[in-house]
Scaffold this active site. Structure first.
Site, PDB file in Angstrom:
ATOM      1  N   GLU A 178      19.254  21.126  78.350  1.00 35.33           N
ATOM      2  CA  GLU A 178      19.262  21.436  76.925  1.00 35.33           C
ATOM      3  C   GLU A 178      18.399  22.681  76.736  1.00 35.33           C
ATOM      4  OE1 GLU A 178      18.270  17.994  74.432  1.00 35.33           O
ATOM      5  OE2 GLU A 178      19.155  16.701  75.943  1.00 35.33           O
ATOM      6  N   SER A 182      16.055  17.486  72.651  1.00 34.28           N
ATOM      7  CA  SER A 182      16.277  16.781  71.388  1.00 34.28           C
ATOM      8  C   SER A 182      15.165  15.808  71.030  1.00 34.28           C
ATOM      9  CB  SER A 182      17.618  16.062  71.424  1.00 34.28           C
ATOM     10  OG  SER A 182      17.649  15.111  72.466  1.00 34.28           O
ATOM     11  N   ASP A 207      22.962  23.245  76.768  1.00 30.79           N
ATOM     12  CA  ASP A 207      23.330  22.505  75.557  1.00 30.79           C
ATOM     13  C   ASP A 207      22.423  22.984  74.423  1.00 30.79           C
ATOM     14  OD1 ASP A 207      23.358  20.656  73.471  1.00 30.79           O
ATOM     15  OD2 ASP A 207      23.855  18.985  74.797  1.00 30.79           O
ATOM     16  N   HIS A 210      20.292  21.773  69.538  1.00 36.37           N
ATOM     17  CA  HIS A 210      19.133  21.863  68.640  1.00 36.37           C
ATOM     18  C   HIS A 210      18.598  23.278  68.479  1.00 36.37           C
ATOM     19  CE1 HIS A 210      18.932  17.543  68.111  1.00 36.37           C
ATOM     20  NE2 HIS A 210      19.331  17.490  69.367  1.00 36.37           N
TER      21      HIS A 210
HETATM   22  C1  LIG Z   1      23.451  15.460  69.155  1.00 33.70           C
HETATM   23  C2  LIG Z   1      23.563  16.008  70.506  1.00 33.70           C
HETATM   24  C3  LIG Z   1      24.809  16.130  71.130  1.00 33.70           C
HETATM   25  C4  LIG Z   1      26.063  15.575  70.531  1.00 33.70           C
HETATM   26  O1  LIG Z   1      26.510  16.304  69.456  1.00 33.70           O
HETATM   27  P1  LIG Z   1      27.409  15.585  68.343  1.00 33.70           P
HETATM   28  O2  LIG Z   1      28.139  16.700  67.710  1.00 33.70           O
HETATM   29  O3  LIG Z   1      26.466  14.880  67.435  1.00 33.70           O
HETATM   30  O4  LIG Z   1      28.308  14.642  69.074  1.00 33.70           O
HETATM   31  C5  LIG Z   1      24.859  16.732  72.364  1.00 33.70           C
HETATM   32  N1  LIG Z   1      23.737  17.187  72.964  1.00 33.70           N
HETATM   33  C6  LIG Z   1      22.536  17.061  72.397  1.00 33.70           C
HETATM   34  C7  LIG Z   1      21.346  17.592  73.099  1.00 33.70           C
HETATM   35  C8  LIG Z   1      22.410  16.466  71.160  1.00 33.70           C
HETATM   36  O5  LIG Z   1      21.204  16.312  70.610  1.00 33.70           O
END
Ligand SMILES: *Cc1c(COP(=O)(O)O)cnc(C)c1O
Length: 403
Positions: A178, A182, A207, A210
């Site tokens: 990430e 998160s 990812d 956030h």
């Molecule tokens: C919330 C989240 C997701 C998923 O996203 P949604 O659109 O809510 O399904 C993926 N990765 C991380 C790090 C998240 O916090």
């Protein structure tokens, strides 16, 4: 064989014993930061609505118009008749704002991982995840059938050791992290991860669920920048004279794939993958959660697109959540926030639940986050800050938290 309900009651009783059972509440958002629950109103520090765009008048207007014009549902998958023009418009805008060659919208971020990862790797391949990676990444990794290893959180040395030992045993290798974590709010060492991905011939998936949409080009326009600024983490440094030289072409995605959601800072719903045109072309045919699900309702796409336009018109907006988080940390005597997410680790599940209840009695919603969402023994309060919060509310909350 016990009857199903009897079997499940035992499971629930075991969860209750560990304070690990999850319960649903009925919540109504009255505005981006006010939640009504059981007839009472709370200031919420619990949502990922970082920019307060869920209730922005332009966003609501765009959704309302689209709903009236195009109806409620998408009706079919994107590959059948569900590919509304708003998809292409939103994807083009998103790719432009995120400085990617192309974007592809999925049903959600969870589904984007579920589509992307198994389309890239499978049996005989390797995935190496930061140990704190979101469940959606882990689930997608398991679904892919690739071997799954984890490296210690934000620790490139541990990643390198893993790659040294295992990389050569597998055909392809995907490293995933990430950008802003998160549940911890800290930032991944993207430049180091990128270097390791290059050195060990791996692909890197970041990812960005956030991150906020800071302007992507923070170096000189047209020049490459390192991934850490390319991925516009919440506090992407503004390169100054004498800053480290750029290392990556801006749009040529190289071995990097980025993924995010329309459901958090953008305030709507849906997920997306950012990458090269070739990657996107491939995913349209290869990503099963893209193919075998109904398209998003056009009104949802209209709200996402309108929210992106609001961000474009208000360049200062994306800096607000971090400013608020920092203000809170300063008043509460906590280390400075790195993002809009501030964890306060308390340890036991019961302790975290009690702290959350105390804040609730004082009018604040702050969730207690427990295992398996976070590692055992690190149950915590997770404060998330929005551009829409009032400073006075942040100060009142900080006074309660201050130790
Ligand atoms: C919330 C989240 C997701 C998923 O996203 P949604 O659109 O809510 O399904 C993926 N990765 C991380 C790090 C998240 O916090």
């Amino acid at each position: 064989m016990p009857a199903l309900d009897e079997f499940l009651r035992k499971k629930l009783a075991a969860l209750d014993e560990q304070h690990a059972r999850r319960l649903l509440h009925t919540d109504t958002s009255l505005d981006p930061v006010t939640i009504e629950r059981d007839g009472k109103r709370y200031v919420s520090f619990a949502s990922n609505n970082y920019l307060g765009l869920t209730h922005h008048p332009d966003v609501i207007a765009a959704g309302t118009i689209a709903l009236q014009k195009y109806g409620a549902g998408g009706g079919a998958s994107r590959l059948v008749t569900g590919n509304h023009p708003l998809y292409e418009e939103t994807e083009a805008l998103l790719a432009n704002m995120k400085n990617a060659e192309k974007a592809l919208i999925f049903g959600s971020g969870y589904m984007a991982h579920g589509g992307l990862i198994p389309a890239l790797v499978g049996k005989g391949d390797l995935i190496v995840l930061d140990e704190f990676s979101h469940a959606s990444m882990i689930d997608a990794a398991k679904l892919s059938g690739a071997a799954l290893l984890r490296f210690s959180h934000n620790n490139p040395d541990d990643l390198e050791n893993t790659l040294k030992t295992y990389r050569k045993k597998y055909t392809h290798c995907l490293i995933a992290t990430e950008t802003v974590f998160s549940m911890d709010g800290d930032l991944a060492p993207l430049d180091s991860l990128q270097t390791l991905a290059t050195t060990y011939n791996c692909w890197l998936l970041t990812d960005e669920a956030h991150t906020l949409l800071l302007p992507p080009v923070r170096g000189k326009a047209g020049m490459g920048v390192g991934l850490s600024s390319y991925s516009e983490t919440v506090e992407a440094p503004t390169p100054s004279a004498g800053a480290a030289p750029p290392t990556l072409p801006l749009k040529g995605e190289g071995n990097i794939i980025r993924l995010g959601t329309l459901s958090k800072a953008i305030g709507a719903y849906g997920g997306y993958v950012l990458g090269s045109e070739t990657l996107i072309d491939y995913l349209i045919t290869a990503a099963r959660p893209f193919i075998f699900t109904t398209s998003l309702p056009p009104a949802v796409l209209a709200t996402a697109k309108a929210a992106l336009e609001v961000i474009q018109k208000n360049p200062g907006l994306c800096a607000k959540p971090l400013e608020h988080a920092r203000y809170f940390c300063e008043l509460a005597g906590l280390p400075p926030a790195q993002s809009a997410i501030v964890p306060l680790i308390l340890g036991g599940n019961e302790k975290a639940l009690r702290a959350s209840d105390t804040l609730k009695e004082n009018g604040f919603l702050v969730p207690a986050i427990r295992p398996p969402t976070v590692p055992k023994g690190t149950a915590r309060l997770r404060f998330s800050f929005s551009a829409a919060h009032e400073k006075a509310d942040i100060a009142r909350l900080a006074a309660l938290v201050k130790v």
